[in-house]
Design a protein around this motif. Structure first.
Motif, PDB file in Angstrom:
ATOM      1  N   HIS A   1      -5.299  -5.392   8.833  1.00  0.00           N
ATOM      2  CA  HIS A   1      -3.964  -4.929   9.225  1.00  0.00           C
ATOM      3  C   HIS A   1      -3.976  -3.505   9.772  1.00  0.00           C
ATOM      4  O   HIS A   1      -2.930  -2.864   9.862  1.00  0.00           O
ATOM      5  CB  HIS A   1      -3.011  -5.029   8.034  1.00  0.00           C
ATOM      6  CG  HIS A   1      -2.640  -6.440   7.694  1.00  0.00           C
ATOM      7  ND1 HIS A   1      -1.664  -7.129   8.376  1.00  0.00           N
ATOM      8  CD2 HIS A   1      -3.129  -7.299   6.771  1.00  0.00           C
ATOM      9  CE1 HIS A   1      -1.557  -8.355   7.866  1.00  0.00           C
ATOM     10  NE2 HIS A   1      -2.449  -8.479   6.907  1.00  0.00           N
TER      11      HIS A   1
ATOM     12  N   ILE B   1       0.860  -1.172   0.000  1.00  0.00           N
ATOM     13  CA  ILE B   1       0.000   0.000   0.000  1.00  0.00           C
ATOM     14  C   ILE B   1       0.899   1.224   0.000  1.00  0.00           C
ATOM     15  O   ILE B   1       1.710   1.409   0.915  1.00  0.00           O
ATOM     16  CB  ILE B   1      -0.963  -0.009   1.197  1.00  0.00           C
ATOM     17  CG1 ILE B   1      -1.804  -1.287   1.118  1.00  0.00           C
ATOM     18  CG2 ILE B   1      -1.799   1.264   1.226  1.00  0.00           C
ATOM     19  CD1 ILE B   1      -2.961  -1.405   2.011  1.00  0.00           C
TER      20      ILE B   1
ATOM     21  N   ALA C   1       2.649   0.640   3.520  1.00  0.00           N
ATOM     22  CA  ALA C   1       2.671  -0.618   4.272  1.00  0.00           C
ATOM     23  C   ALA C   1       2.804  -1.789   3.317  1.00  0.00           C
ATOM     24  O   ALA C   1       2.463  -1.690   2.142  1.00  0.00           O
ATOM     25  CB  ALA C   1       1.397  -0.778   5.093  1.00  0.00           C
TER      26      ALA C   1
ATOM     27  N   ASP D   1       3.070   6.187   5.977  1.00  0.00           N
ATOM     28  CA  ASP D   1       4.359   5.589   5.631  1.00  0.00           C
ATOM     29  C   ASP D   1       4.240   4.472   4.606  1.00  0.00           C
ATOM     30  O   ASP D   1       5.245   3.848   4.259  1.00  0.00           O
ATOM     31  CB  ASP D   1       5.042   5.045   6.887  1.00  0.00           C
ATOM     32  CG  ASP D   1       5.359   6.147   7.889  1.00  0.00           C
ATOM     33  OD1 ASP D   1       5.706   7.260   7.457  1.00  0.00           O
ATOM     34  OD2 ASP D   1       5.233   5.894   9.102  1.00  0.00           O
TER      35      ASP D   1
ATOM     36  N   VAL E   1      -4.526   7.888   5.702  1.00  0.00           N
ATOM     37  CA  VAL E   1      -4.843   6.483   5.970  1.00  0.00           C
ATOM     38  C   VAL E   1      -3.603   5.654   6.304  1.00  0.00           C
ATOM     39  O   VAL E   1      -3.642   4.798   7.177  1.00  0.00           O
ATOM     40  CB  VAL E   1      -5.601   5.865   4.769  1.00  0.00           C
ATOM     41  CG1 VAL E   1      -5.905   4.403   4.991  1.00  0.00           C
ATOM     42  CG2 VAL E   1      -6.873   6.640   4.490  1.00  0.00           C
ATOM     43  N   CYS E   2      -2.502   5.936   5.605  1.00  0.00           N
ATOM     44  CA  CYS E   2      -1.293   5.118   5.766  1.00  0.00           C
ATOM     45  C   CYS E   2      -0.072   5.969   5.387  1.00  0.00           C
ATOM     46  O   CYS E   2       0.517   5.769   4.317  1.00  0.00           O
ATOM     47  CB  CYS E   2      -1.441   3.886   4.862  1.00  0.00           C
ATOM     48  SG  CYS E   2      -0.225   2.616   5.114  1.00  0.00           S
TER      49      CYS E   2
ATOM     50  N   ILE F   1      -5.327  -0.751   8.487  1.00  0.00           N
ATOM     51  CA  ILE F   1      -5.332   0.327   7.498  1.00  0.00           C
ATOM     52  C   ILE F   1      -6.793   0.635   7.203  1.00  0.00           C
ATOM     53  O   ILE F   1      -7.503  -0.158   6.597  1.00  0.00           O
ATOM     54  CB  ILE F   1      -4.566  -0.073   6.223  1.00  0.00           C
ATOM     55  CG1 ILE F   1      -3.109  -0.366   6.598  1.00  0.00           C
ATOM     56  CG2 ILE F   1      -4.664   1.020   5.161  1.00  0.00           C
ATOM     57  CD1 ILE F   1      -2.324  -1.055   5.528  1.00  0.00           C
TER      58      ILE F   1
ATOM     59  N   ALA G   1      -6.697  -4.961   4.112  1.00  0.00           N
ATOM     60  CA  ALA G   1      -6.207  -3.702   4.672  1.00  0.00           C
ATOM     61  C   ALA G   1      -6.789  -3.461   6.061  1.00  0.00           C
ATOM     62  O   ALA G   1      -6.053  -3.136   7.007  1.00  0.00           O
ATOM     63  CB  ALA G   1      -6.542  -2.551   3.733  1.00  0.00           C
TER      64      ALA G   1
ATOM     65  N   PRO H   1       2.106   5.126   0.250  1.00  0.00           N
ATOM     66  CA  PRO H   1       1.791   6.119   1.280  1.00  0.00           C
ATOM     67  C   PRO H   1       0.563   6.965   0.922  1.00  0.00           C
ATOM     68  O   PRO H   1       0.383   7.372  -0.221  1.00  0.00           O
ATOM     69  CB  PRO H   1       3.051   6.980   1.342  1.00  0.00           C
ATOM     70  CG  PRO H   1       4.146   6.070   0.876  1.00  0.00           C
ATOM     71  CD  PRO H   1       3.507   5.215  -0.183  1.00  0.00           C
ATOM     72  N   HIS H   2      -0.280   7.189   1.915  1.00  0.00           N
ATOM     73  CA  HIS H   2      -1.457   8.049   1.811  1.00  0.00           C
ATOM     74  C   HIS H   2      -1.415   8.989   3.005  1.00  0.00           C
ATOM     75  O   HIS H   2      -1.219   8.536   4.144  1.00  0.00           O
ATOM     76  CB  HIS H   2      -2.729   7.201   1.830  1.00  0.00           C
ATOM     77  CG  HIS H   2      -3.992   8.000   1.739  1.00  0.00           C
ATOM     78  ND1 HIS H   2      -4.560   8.606   2.836  1.00  0.00           N
ATOM     79  CD2 HIS H   2      -4.790   8.293   0.687  1.00  0.00           C
ATOM     80  CE1 HIS H   2      -5.658   9.233   2.455  1.00  0.00           C
ATOM     81  NE2 HIS H   2      -5.823   9.058   1.156  1.00  0.00           N
TER      82      HIS H   2
END
Length: 112
Positions: A34, A6, A17, A15, A12-13, A36, A31, A8-9
């Motif tokens: 985990h 995934i 993942a 860094d 939502v995320c 996300i 997601a 970077p966002h």
């Protein structure tokens, strides 16, 4: 077990993942499992576009879009040729690289 990378966002995320998914599991369910938090306003019933993702790698390994998903995707913000609703995109044996678009068309997000 296939992996989903995934990208970077900002919310939502941040860094990015790398997560493991079960074959047959949806991208959204993997997601969420985990931690996300992909938005899914319709509770994964294929009735909105808030879980829209762009599959940067591995798109052809996913099952075909049905007519309902295809119609809904036409309403998604930032639609691309490799767009899918993550609640409908089932993981096969191939790894995926997924980007969560910056925005959704959700007018009433549960998060504030």
């Amino acid at each position: 077990m296939p992996q989903i990378i995934i990208l970077p966002h900002h919310e939502v995320c941040p860094d990015g993942a790398v997560i493991e998914a079960n074959v047959g599991e949806t991208v959204c369910d993997a997601a969420l499992r985990h931690g996300i938090e992909i938005e899914h306003a319709c509770e994964k019933s294929c009735a909105c576009t808030t879980c829209h993702v762009v599959v940067r790698e591995g798109f052809n390994s996913l099952g075909e879009l049905d007519e309902l998903e295809e119609d809904l995707l036409d309403k998604a913000w930032g639609l691309e040729a490799e767009s899918r609703l993550s609640c409908q995109a089932r993981v096969a044996n191939e790894d995926l690289v997924v980007e969560i678009p910056r925005y959704t068309l959700n007018h009433a997000s549960e998060k504030h």
